[in-house]
Design a protein around this motif. Structure first.
Motif, PDB file in Angstrom:
ATOM      1  N   ARG A 110      12.170   7.081  -4.361  1.00 42.80           N
ATOM      2  CA  ARG A 110      13.184   6.546  -3.459  1.00 42.80           C
ATOM      3  C   ARG A 110      12.765   5.175  -2.912  1.00 42.80           C
ATOM      4  N   PRO A 111      12.408   4.260  -3.806  1.00 36.60           N
ATOM      5  CA  PRO A 111      11.851   2.983  -3.356  1.00 36.60           C
ATOM      6  C   PRO A 111      12.901   2.045  -2.781  1.00 36.60           C
ATOM      7  N   TRP A 112      12.516   1.352  -1.761  1.00 38.08           N
ATOM      8  CA  TRP A 112      13.260   0.224  -1.221  1.00 38.08           C
ATOM      9  C   TRP A 112      12.233  -0.651  -0.540  1.00 38.08           C
ATOM     10  N   TRP A 113      12.634  -1.828  -0.104  1.00 42.87           N
ATOM     11  CA  TRP A 113      11.652  -2.775   0.408  1.00 42.87           C
ATOM     12  C   TRP A 113      10.893  -2.233   1.617  1.00 42.87           C
ATOM     13  N   ASP A 114      11.512  -1.345   2.391  1.00 46.84           N
ATOM     14  CA  ASP A 114      10.870  -0.879   3.628  1.00 46.84           C
ATOM     15  C   ASP A 114       9.584  -0.112   3.359  1.00 46.84           C
ATOM     16  N   THR A 115       9.657   0.895   2.480  1.00 48.05           N
ATOM     17  CA  THR A 115       8.461   1.675   2.191  1.00 48.05           C
ATOM     18  C   THR A 115       7.490   0.928   1.284  1.00 48.05           C
ATOM     19  N   VAL A 116       8.017   0.146   0.350  1.00 48.65           N
ATOM     20  CA  VAL A 116       7.145  -0.619  -0.546  1.00 48.65           C
ATOM     21  C   VAL A 116       6.284  -1.597   0.256  1.00 48.65           C
ATOM     22  N   ASP A 117       6.900  -2.299   1.181  1.00 49.09           N
ATOM     23  CA  ASP A 117       6.150  -3.278   1.967  1.00 49.09           C
ATOM     24  C   ASP A 117       5.246  -2.608   2.993  1.00 49.09           C
ATOM     25  N   ALA A 118       5.679  -1.460   3.535  1.00 44.91           N
ATOM     26  CA  ALA A 118       4.825  -0.748   4.479  1.00 44.91           C
ATOM     27  C   ALA A 118       3.558  -0.255   3.793  1.00 44.91           C
ATOM     28  N   LEU A 119       3.695   0.285   2.602  1.00 45.67           N
ATOM     29  CA  LEU A 119       2.517   0.725   1.857  1.00 45.67           C
ATOM     30  C   LEU A 119       1.656  -0.465   1.450  1.00 45.67           C
ATOM     31  N   GLY A 120       2.290  -1.591   1.149  1.00 44.70           N
ATOM     32  CA  GLY A 120       1.532  -2.768   0.719  1.00 44.70           C
ATOM     33  C   GLY A 120       0.620  -3.301   1.796  1.00 44.70           C
ATOM     34  N   THR A 121       1.193  -3.637   2.929  1.00 45.49           N
ATOM     35  CA  THR A 121       0.433  -4.287   3.990  1.00 45.49           C
ATOM     36  C   THR A 121      -0.648  -3.389   4.569  1.00 45.49           C
ATOM     37  N   ALA A 122      -0.301  -2.136   4.823  1.00 48.59           N
ATOM     38  CA  ALA A 122      -1.204  -1.264   5.577  1.00 48.59           C
ATOM     39  C   ALA A 122      -2.115  -0.417   4.706  1.00 48.59           C
ATOM     40  N   VAL A 123      -1.784  -0.283   3.419  1.00 43.61           N
ATOM     41  CA  VAL A 123      -2.552   0.633   2.570  1.00 43.61           C
ATOM     42  C   VAL A 123      -3.114  -0.085   1.335  1.00 43.61           C
ATOM     43  N   ILE A 124      -2.240  -0.696   0.536  1.00 35.22           N
ATOM     44  CA  ILE A 124      -2.694  -1.290  -0.722  1.00 35.22           C
ATOM     45  C   ILE A 124      -3.629  -2.470  -0.475  1.00 35.22           C
ATOM     46  N   THR A 125      -3.243  -3.365   0.434  1.00 33.38           N
ATOM     47  CA  THR A 125      -4.090  -4.537   0.697  1.00 33.38           C
ATOM     48  C   THR A 125      -5.502  -4.132   1.120  1.00 33.38           C
ATOM     49  N   PRO A 126      -5.691  -3.290   2.140  1.00 31.77           N
ATOM     50  CA  PRO A 126      -7.057  -2.940   2.521  1.00 31.77           C
ATOM     51  C   PRO A 126      -7.802  -2.148   1.458  1.00 31.77           C
ATOM     52  N   LEU A 127      -7.104  -1.281   0.714  1.00 29.80           N
ATOM     53  CA  LEU A 127      -7.794  -0.491  -0.297  1.00 29.80           C
ATOM     54  C   LEU A 127      -8.294  -1.357  -1.451  1.00 29.80           C
ATOM     55  N   VAL A 128      -7.449  -2.261  -1.936  1.00 29.72           N
ATOM     56  CA  VAL A 128      -7.877  -3.117  -3.054  1.00 29.72           C
ATOM     57  C   VAL A 128      -8.949  -4.095  -2.588  1.00 29.72           C
ATOM     58  N   ALA A 129      -8.833  -4.588  -1.358  1.00 29.15           N
ATOM     59  CA  ALA A 129      -9.861  -5.493  -0.834  1.00 29.15           C
ATOM     60  C   ALA A 129     -11.212  -4.790  -0.738  1.00 29.15           C
ATOM     61  N   ALA A 130     -11.191  -3.520  -0.341  1.00 25.66           N
ATOM     62  CA  ALA A 130     -12.442  -2.769  -0.193  1.00 25.66           C
ATOM     63  C   ALA A 130     -12.953  -2.217  -1.522  1.00 25.66           C
ATOM     64  N   HIS A 131     -12.060  -2.104  -2.493  1.00 25.21           N
ATOM     65  CA  HIS A 131     -12.425  -1.508  -3.788  1.00 25.21           C
ATOM     66  C   HIS A 131     -11.945  -2.426  -4.910  1.00 25.21           C
ATOM     67  N   PRO A 132     -12.692  -3.480  -5.212  1.00 25.37           N
ATOM     68  CA  PRO A 132     -12.257  -4.440  -6.240  1.00 25.37           C
ATOM     69  C   PRO A 132     -12.029  -3.819  -7.613  1.00 25.37           C
ATOM     70  N   ASP A 133     -12.572  -2.625  -7.841  1.00 26.93           N
ATOM     71  CA  ASP A 133     -12.344  -1.962  -9.122  1.00 26.93           C
ATOM     72  C   ASP A 133     -10.876  -1.567  -9.297  1.00 26.93           C
ATOM     73  N   GLN A 134     -10.077  -1.705  -8.228  1.00 19.51           N
ATOM     74  CA  GLN A 134      -8.654  -1.395  -8.310  1.00 19.51           C
ATOM     75  C   GLN A 134      -7.806  -2.596  -8.718  1.00 19.51           C
ATOM     76  N   VAL A 135      -8.415  -3.765  -8.854  1.00 20.55           N
ATOM     77  CA  VAL A 135      -7.649  -4.948  -9.273  1.00 20.55           C
ATOM     78  C   VAL A 135      -6.964  -4.729 -10.621  1.00 20.55           C
ATOM     79  N   PRO A 136      -7.613  -4.081 -11.613  1.00 26.40           N
ATOM     80  CA  PRO A 136      -6.885  -3.825 -12.865  1.00 26.40           C
ATOM     81  C   PRO A 136      -5.604  -3.026 -12.679  1.00 26.40           C
ATOM     82  N   THR A 137      -5.570  -2.166 -11.658  1.00 23.78           N
ATOM     83  CA  THR A 137      -4.333  -1.431 -11.382  1.00 23.78           C
ATOM     84  C   THR A 137      -3.225  -2.394 -10.991  1.00 23.78           C
TER      85      THR A 137
END
Length: 234
Positions: A110-137
């Motif tokens: 059920r994607p729309w910009w609200d949940t996509v951006d909420a997951l991006g800023t608060a979850v994806i950004t810190p996780l990828v920054a802390a775990h560079p092995d996720q950059v290929p994802t």
């Protein structure tokens, strides 16, 4: 009863009494009918969540994933927002593979910009920054053909400021510079606009090198460049 169930039940018990049908209808319409709403404003919802979650047993990473999935499966949009908030709350102690599972599946449910951006800023950004092995994802998402995964990949460094891997960001923007799909173009524009705060020259170079840059992306980038120029002039 599992720890995840305790958290989900506490969230439902806290939010259900706050439902406001008069608010729910316009909220649903604003989000293009992507999901029904309870009709709770973000301020009230987050306050209720904080009270409900206070004192609950700590969750292990697998329990965090289970709780997020269970909240996401509920019909009303506020529960997807609660899942985003829970993941954000726990992000610093989650393993990197959360990016692929469960976050990727949540991005496309059920994607729309609200949940996509909420997951991006608060979850994806810190996780990828802390775990560079996720950059290929992130590169895999870029190749997925899914506009929401592409948007999340392009925006996965937002908020990092001068810690941004600029070469990676510009390479991702380059791949879709001429794409007219609104949500992808907007993601490029916002990413470039952010960069103008610390490297306006790089953004100007990118804009100059891409005469085919979509109108939406160009407009956002130029807004950042204009702001940077006015700050410099001041």
């Amino acid at each position: 009863m599992s720890g995840a169930t305790v958290w989900v039940d506490a969230t439902v018990e806290a939010l259900t009494p706050l439902a406001d049908p008069d608010r729910a209808t316009p909220m649903r319409a604003y989000m293009k009918d992507v999901s029904p709403f309870l009709g709770i404003t973000s301020t009230i919802r987050r306050s209720a969540q904080r009270s409900a979650w206070r004192g609950l047993p700590a969750l292990s990473p697998p329990e965090v994933a289970d709780a997020a999935r269970a909240l996401w499966a509920l019909p009303e949009r506020e529960y997807q927002y609660a899942a985003c908030d829970l993941l954000a709350r726990e992000a610093r102690r989650l393993p990197g593979d959360f990016v692929a599972d469960p976050v990727e599946s949540l991005l496309t449910d059920r994607p729309w910009w609200d949940t996509v951006d909420a997951l991006g800023t608060a979850v994806i950004t810190p996780l990828v920054a802390a775990h560079p092995d996720q950059v290929p994802t992130m590169w895999r998402w870029l190749d997925s053909g899914d506009r929401w995964l592409i948007r999340a990949a392009i925006q996965h460094q937002r908020g990092l400021k001068d810690r941004t891997d600029l070469d990676r960001l510009l390479a991702m923007c380059d791949r879709f510079a001429s794409d007219r799909e609104f949500f992808i173009a907007k993601a490029i524009g916002w990413a470039l606009r952010d960069v103008t705060r610390w490297d306006a020259t790089a953004v100007q170079g990118f804009v100059d090198a891409h005469p085919d840059l979509s109108t939406v992306a160009r407009r956002e980038a130029l807004r950042g460049l204009d702001r940077a120029a006015s700050v410099g002039a001041g």
